[in-house]
Design a protein around this motif. Structure first.
Motif, short mmCIF file in Angstrom:
data_model
loop_
_atom_site.label_atom_id
_atom_site.label_comp_id
_atom_site.label_asym_id
_atom_site.label_seq_id
_atom_site.Cartn_x
_atom_site.Cartn_y
_atom_site.Cartn_z
N TRP B 35 7.27 30.52 -5.31
CA TRP B 35 5.98 29.91 -4.98
C TRP B 35 6.27 28.62 -4.21
CZ3 TRP B 35 1.00 31.59 -5.84
CH2 TRP B 35 0.86 32.71 -6.65
N GLN B 37 4.49 25.11 -2.21
CA GLN B 37 3.37 24.17 -2.13
C GLN B 37 3.45 23.52 -0.75
OE1 GLN B 37 3.87 20.29 -4.09
NE2 GLN B 37 1.96 20.66 -5.18
N LEU B 47 8.38 25.38 -5.22
CA LEU B 47 7.92 24.89 -6.52
C LEU B 47 8.73 25.50 -7.64
CD1 LEU B 47 4.01 24.94 -6.70
CD2 LEU B 47 5.52 22.99 -7.15
N ASP B 84 -2.11 17.54 -7.15
CA ASP B 84 -1.73 18.95 -6.98
C ASP B 84 -2.55 19.62 -5.87
OD1 ASP B 84 -1.51 19.38 -10.59
OD2 ASP B 84 0.03 18.75 -9.15
N TYR B 88 -1.15 26.64 -1.69
CA TYR B 88 -0.07 27.29 -2.42
C TYR B 88 0.14 28.70 -1.85
CZ TYR B 88 -0.35 23.45 -5.68
OH TYR B 88 -0.33 22.19 -6.22
#
Lengths: 112, 119
Positions: B35, B37, B47, B84, B88
């Motif tokens: 994954w 970001q 990530l 955050d 993504y």
């Protein structure tokens, strides 16, 4: 930032021109891959270089070509630019036998 | 068969909530699922990643759940924070060895999820 450096950061070209983008991998990394990221999309794989040879290629025309130098740095060349080539071009590198790819911040190419 | 399908396209979560992003794939040759970001103007940053021999991996507030039989995997962000807020991407790659050395396969990315965490 994973230590991968790309130049230039931004570039404006005219349709039909040619462009060269450059990438220096993170220290200790020997494999370089190039990706094209259109606005609002995920990155698309262009090709991967290892030991100065193209090892894999995505669905991109022959106008896209590349090179890897003995110091592992790499160039992406695009000929006969089209408006649709406007995108963020990302370089990723990985260490020998490594799965983790670190990306640079990319080169934003605008074709007008 | 090379696609990785990601959902939702966008997600709005309150601070402290749980963010969940899902991905599905078809290619059974995929054996590495990271994954990434991405913040505006930056390249993707790794990530967390998982191999199919485990069903879950946790690093801090980030957890990957992996269902090999369903060919699905998801990212859970616990205690989501405004910092955050980003896009993504899930991705997948196959193992690929070349003669004379080892060359790992290309990453196939999902379409991305824009996460917004409200304070």
């Amino acid at each position: 930032d994973a230590g991968v450096t790309q130049s230039p950061t931004h570039l404006i070209k005219t349709r039909g021109q040619q462009v060269t983008l450059r990438c220096s991998p993170k220290s200790g990394h020997d494999t370089v891959s190039w990706y094209q990221q259109a606005l609002g999309q995920g990155p698309q794989f262009i090709f991967q270089y290892y030991e100065e040879e193209e090892r894999q290629r995505g669905n991109f025309p022959d106008r896209f070509s590349g090179h890897q130098f003995p110091n592992y740095s790499s160039e992406l060349n695009v000929n006969a630019l089209l408006l649709g080539d406007s995108a963020l071009y990302l370089c990723a590198s990985s260490r020998p036998q490594g799965r983790e790819k670190g990306f640079g911040s990319g080169t934003r190419l605008t074709v007008v | 068969q090379q696609q990785v399908k990601q959902s939702p396209q966008s997600l709005i979560v309150q601070k402290g909530g749980i963010s969940i992003i899902n991905c599905a794939y078809e290619n059974t040759a995929f054996d590495y699922f990271p994954w990434y970001q991405q913040f505006p103007g930056k390249g993707p940053a790794l990530l967390i990643a998982i191999r199919p021999d485990v069903s879950e991996k946790k690093e801090g507030r980030f957890t990957i759940s992996f269902n090999k039989s369903a060919k699905q995997f998801s990212l859970h962000i616990m205690d989501s924070q405004p910092g955050d807020s980003a896009t993504y991407f899930c991705a997948a790659s196959p193992y690929r060895a070349s003669a004379g050395g080892t060359s790992y396969g290309k990453l196939t990315f999902g379409q991305g999820t824009i996460l917004t965490v409200h304070p």
